[in-house]
Write a protein that holds these residues in place. Sequence first.
Motif, PDB file in Angstrom:
ATOM      1  N   VAL A  33       6.785   1.616   4.463  1.00  0.00           N
ATOM      2  CA  VAL A  33       7.294   2.219   4.111  1.00  0.00           C
ATOM      3  C   VAL A  33       8.052   2.752   5.219  1.00  0.00           C
ATOM      4  O   VAL A  33       7.873   2.809   6.044  1.00  0.00           O
ATOM      5  CB  VAL A  33       6.302   3.783   3.542  1.00  0.00           C
ATOM      6  CG1 VAL A  33       6.799   4.955   3.221  1.00  0.00           C
ATOM      7  CG2 VAL A  33       4.850   2.468   3.126  1.00  0.00           C
ATOM      8  N   VAL A  34       8.891   3.424   4.947  1.00  0.00           N
ATOM      9  CA  VAL A  34      10.601   3.461   5.440  1.00  0.00           C
ATOM     10  C   VAL A  34      11.218   5.292   6.057  1.00  0.00           C
ATOM     11  O   VAL A  34      11.185   5.263   4.674  1.00  0.00           O
ATOM     12  CB  VAL A  34      11.333   3.019   5.761  1.00  0.00           C
ATOM     13  CG1 VAL A  34      11.418   1.055   6.297  1.00  0.00           C
ATOM     14  CG2 VAL A  34      12.313   2.555   4.402  1.00  0.00           C
ATOM     15  N   GLY A  35      11.369   5.357   6.772  1.00  0.00           N
ATOM     16  CA  GLY A  35      12.221   7.350   6.715  1.00  0.00           C
ATOM     17  C   GLY A  35      12.285   7.820   7.664  1.00  0.00           C
ATOM     18  O   GLY A  35      11.421   6.858   8.825  1.00  0.00           O
ATOM     19  N   LEU A  36      13.009   8.172   8.234  1.00  0.00           N
ATOM     20  CA  LEU A  36      12.870   9.094   9.425  1.00  0.00           C
ATOM     21  C   LEU A  36      11.478   9.882   9.834  1.00  0.00           C
ATOM     22  O   LEU A  36      10.717  10.154   9.418  1.00  0.00           O
ATOM     23  CB  LEU A  36      13.676  10.153   9.861  1.00  0.00           C
ATOM     24  CG  LEU A  36      15.478  10.156   9.503  1.00  0.00           C
ATOM     25  CD1 LEU A  36      16.172  11.030   9.289  1.00  0.00           C
ATOM     26  CD2 LEU A  36      16.166   9.253  10.302  1.00  0.00           C
ATOM     27  N   SER A  37      11.355   9.930  11.257  1.00  0.00           N
ATOM     28  CA  SER A  37      10.103  10.531  11.890  1.00  0.00           C
ATOM     29  C   SER A  37      10.378  12.172  11.606  1.00  0.00           C
ATOM     30  O   SER A  37      11.128  12.789  11.719  1.00  0.00           O
ATOM     31  CB  SER A  37      10.305  10.524  13.873  1.00  0.00           C
ATOM     32  OG  SER A  37       9.107  11.451  13.681  1.00  0.00           O
ATOM     33  N   GLY A  38       8.868  12.284  10.777  1.00  0.00           N
ATOM     34  CA  GLY A  38       8.547  13.358   9.626  1.00  0.00           C
ATOM     35  C   GLY A  38       9.088  14.000   8.526  1.00  0.00           C
ATOM     36  O   GLY A  38       8.557  14.189   7.920  1.00  0.00           O
ATOM     37  N   ALA A  39       8.853  12.280   8.497  1.00  0.00           N
ATOM     38  CA  ALA A  39       9.589  12.116   6.380  1.00  0.00           C
ATOM     39  C   ALA A  39       8.304  11.955   5.582  1.00  0.00           C
ATOM     40  O   ALA A  39       8.280  12.333   3.894  1.00  0.00           O
ATOM     41  CB  ALA A  39      10.316  11.122   6.223  1.00  0.00           C
ATOM     42  N   GLY A  40       7.077  11.879   6.666  1.00  0.00           N
ATOM     43  CA  GLY A  40       5.932  12.165   5.300  1.00  0.00           C
ATOM     44  C   GLY A  40       5.476  10.312   5.319  1.00  0.00           C
ATOM     45  O   GLY A  40       4.592   9.742   4.878  1.00  0.00           O
ATOM     46  N   LYS A  41       5.695   9.453   6.806  1.00  0.00           N
ATOM     47  CA  LYS A  41       5.536   7.840   5.597  1.00  0.00           C
ATOM     48  C   LYS A  41       3.737   8.426   5.863  1.00  0.00           C
ATOM     49  O   LYS A  41       2.949   7.849   5.474  1.00  0.00           O
ATOM     50  CB  LYS A  41       5.935   7.189   6.727  1.00  0.00           C
ATOM     51  CG  LYS A  41       8.092   7.640   6.629  1.00  0.00           C
ATOM     52  CD  LYS A  41       8.030   5.928   7.965  1.00  0.00           C
ATOM     53  CE  LYS A  41       8.294   6.484   9.017  1.00  0.00           C
ATOM     54  NZ  LYS A  41       8.848   7.580   9.563  1.00  0.00           N
ATOM     55  N   SER A  42       3.300   8.201   7.324  1.00  0.00           N
ATOM     56  CA  SER A  42       1.794   9.010   7.977  1.00  0.00           C
ATOM     57  C   SER A  42       1.261   9.890   7.379  1.00  0.00           C
ATOM     58  O   SER A  42       0.018   8.936   7.212  1.00  0.00           O
ATOM     59  CB  SER A  42       2.426   9.075   9.201  1.00  0.00           C
ATOM     60  OG  SER A  42       1.594   9.031  10.431  1.00  0.00           O
ATOM     61  N   THR A  43       1.601  10.517   6.974  1.00  0.00           N
ATOM     62  CA  THR A  43       0.965  11.942   5.890  1.00  0.00           C
ATOM     63  C   THR A  43       0.386  10.685   4.319  1.00  0.00           C
ATOM     64  O   THR A  43      -0.730  10.294   3.670  1.00  0.00           O
ATOM     65  CB  THR A  43       1.171  12.936   4.737  1.00  0.00           C
ATOM     66  OG1 THR A  43       1.753  13.661   6.484  1.00  0.00           O
ATOM     67  CG2 THR A  43       0.655  14.109   4.352  1.00  0.00           C
ATOM     68  N   ASN A  49      -6.567   6.374   2.971  1.00  0.00           N
ATOM     69  CA  ASN A  49      -8.293   6.611   3.520  1.00  0.00           C
ATOM     70  C   ASN A  49      -8.435   7.436   3.445  1.00  0.00           C
ATOM     71  O   ASN A  49      -9.735   7.812   3.883  1.00  0.00           O
ATOM     72  CB  ASN A  49      -8.309   5.693   4.270  1.00  0.00           C
ATOM     73  CG  ASN A  49      -8.001   5.814   5.671  1.00  0.00           C
ATOM     74  OD1 ASN A  49      -6.907   7.159   5.282  1.00  0.00           O
ATOM     75  ND2 ASN A  49      -7.335   4.727   6.333  1.00  0.00           N
ATOM     76  N   GLN A  50      -7.610   9.129   3.144  1.00  0.00           N
ATOM     77  CA  GLN A  50      -7.787  10.194   4.013  1.00  0.00           C
ATOM     78  C   GLN A  50      -8.881  10.501   5.240  1.00  0.00           C
ATOM     79  O   GLN A  50      -9.138  11.482   4.967  1.00  0.00           O
ATOM     80  CB  GLN A  50      -9.116  10.378   2.740  1.00  0.00           C
ATOM     81  CG  GLN A  50      -8.762  10.864   1.363  1.00  0.00           C
ATOM     82  CD  GLN A  50      -9.504  11.276   0.413  1.00  0.00           C
ATOM     83  OE1 GLN A  50     -10.498  12.524   0.940  1.00  0.00           O
ATOM     84  NE2 GLN A  50     -10.049  10.704  -1.165  1.00  0.00           N
ATOM     85  N   LEU A  51      -7.601   9.778   5.652  1.00  0.00           N
ATOM     86  CA  LEU A  51      -7.465  10.761   7.130  1.00  0.00           C
ATOM     87  C   LEU A  51      -6.933  11.709   6.616  1.00  0.00           C
ATOM     88  O   LEU A  51      -7.256  13.130   7.961  1.00  0.00           O
ATOM     89  CB  LEU A  51      -6.758   9.517   7.657  1.00  0.00           C
ATOM     90  CG  LEU A  51      -7.605   8.586   8.399  1.00  0.00           C
ATOM     91  CD1 LEU A  51      -6.582   7.232   9.263  1.00  0.00           C
ATOM     92  CD2 LEU A  51      -8.920   8.604   9.346  1.00  0.00           C
ATOM     93  N   VAL A  52      -6.597  12.033   6.359  1.00  0.00           N
ATOM     94  CA  VAL A  52      -5.724  13.769   5.918  1.00  0.00           C
ATOM     95  C   VAL A  52      -5.428  13.539   4.150  1.00  0.00           C
ATOM     96  O   VAL A  52      -5.955  12.520   3.070  1.00  0.00           O
ATOM     97  CB  VAL A  52      -3.666  13.642   5.908  1.00  0.00           C
ATOM     98  CG1 VAL A  52      -3.925  14.296   7.767  1.00  0.00           C
ATOM     99  CG2 VAL A  52      -3.466  12.813   5.111  1.00  0.00           C
ATOM    100  N   LYS A  53      -6.170  14.736   3.188  1.00  0.00           N
ATOM    101  CA  LYS A  53      -6.370  15.057   2.413  1.00  0.00           C
ATOM    102  C   LYS A  53      -5.739  15.942   1.353  1.00  0.00           C
ATOM    103  O   LYS A  53      -5.462  16.977   1.579  1.00  0.00           O
ATOM    104  CB  LYS A  53      -8.074  15.271   2.220  1.00  0.00           C
ATOM    105  CG  LYS A  53      -8.419  15.521   0.902  1.00  0.00           C
ATOM    106  CD  LYS A  53      -9.899  16.078   1.096  1.00  0.00           C
ATOM    107  CE  LYS A  53     -10.025  16.059  -1.017  1.00  0.00           C
ATOM    108  NZ  LYS A  53     -11.821  15.414  -1.601  1.00  0.00           N
ATOM    109  N   PRO A  54      -5.283  15.162   0.074  1.00  0.00           N
ATOM    110  CA  PRO A  54      -4.411  15.783  -1.015  1.00  0.00           C
ATOM    111  C   PRO A  54      -4.671  16.970  -0.994  1.00  0.00           C
ATOM    112  O   PRO A  54      -5.805  16.207  -1.361  1.00  0.00           O
ATOM    113  CB  PRO A  54      -3.464  14.797  -1.232  1.00  0.00           C
ATOM    114  CG  PRO A  54      -3.806  13.140  -0.614  1.00  0.00           C
ATOM    115  CD  PRO A  54      -5.139  13.620   0.443  1.00  0.00           C
ATOM    116  N   THR A  55      -4.439  17.871  -1.259  1.00  0.00           N
ATOM    117  CA  THR A  55      -4.600  19.448  -1.995  1.00  0.00           C
ATOM    118  C   THR A  55      -4.345  19.154  -3.532  1.00  0.00           C
ATOM    119  O   THR A  55      -5.267  20.009  -4.349  1.00  0.00           O
ATOM    120  CB  THR A  55      -3.599  20.530  -0.976  1.00  0.00           C
ATOM    121  OG1 THR A  55      -2.824  20.004  -1.309  1.00  0.00           O
ATOM    122  CG2 THR A  55      -4.255  20.480   0.310  1.00  0.00           C
TER     123      THR A  55
END
Length: 237
Positions: A33-43, A49-55
């Motif tokens: 997965v590529v993209g600039l910092s802040g693009a949402g790759k980490s999210t 694995n739900q370290l963050v949970k989609p809404t």
Amino acid sequence: MIEFKNVSLVYPNGHQGLKNINLKINEGEFVVVVGLSGAGKSTLIRSINQLVKPTSGELYFDGEDTLKFNERQLRKMRTKIGMIFQNYNLVRRMSVLRNVLSGVLGRTSTLRSMLGLFRQEDIQLAMESLRRVGIEDKAYSRADQLSGGQQQRVSIARALTQKPKLILADEPVASLDPPTSHQVMKDLKRINREDKLTIIVNLHFIDMAMEYADRIIGMRAGEIVFDGPAEEVTEKT
Ligand code: ADP
Ligand code: ADP
């Protein structure tokens, strides 16, 4: 193996981290997965694995919608997912071997993990994992005595010791110099090939993505703006 259906994620401050993501990842793929910092790759990667949970939306792992999981089901799923971070997340003062053995904690009994007792077979697996990334001679060193590249290989060995079905690597080479970055990417790629293990890697360098990925997902502002084989990237950019 993984499927996102109309997945969105809004952070508590109102920032939309993911916008209507639709994505399927098959077993054995090596996806970057590529993209600039802040693009949402980490999210994106952390929502698996739900370290963050989609809404909203549906997010399937092995056929089950994980957004409906309770805590126990989530814990069980997470034992099957190895996670590699930019800053290695090792316990600095512990030995390399002990760090790698923490990969088995998810699937060992509470009593064993509480006492720090490990089965001989787990110790063998941990040593074998260290051997696969070329640092078995460091097993008894303290984690913080290793170079950055070696520490990242310890974290790969820890993930392998989990016997995972999936490895998520969130900017695994962002803290490393170029030659070391290539070594770590080669290790990940080799493991993907040898074990037919699904691996998803976040990177912010498109050149490195093209060199190693079978499939590239491009993100911008929380959306997928490209999804295809690495060879197609040159034609489109
Ligand atoms: P990347 O991994 O591509 O650098 P991230 O997924 O970390 O991007 O972040 C995507 C966007 O979401 C960024 O604008 C970031 O600031 C924002 N963001 C990340 N985490 C949070 C959070 N916990 N609360 C609010 N906004 C966040
Ligand atoms: P990266 O881009 O490497 O993913 P960041 O530096 O953007 O990391 O974020 C580091 C941490 O801060 C993450 O846990 C992320 O969720 C959180 N974060 C990022 N942006 C925001 C934000 N705007 N508000 C709150 N938390 C954020």
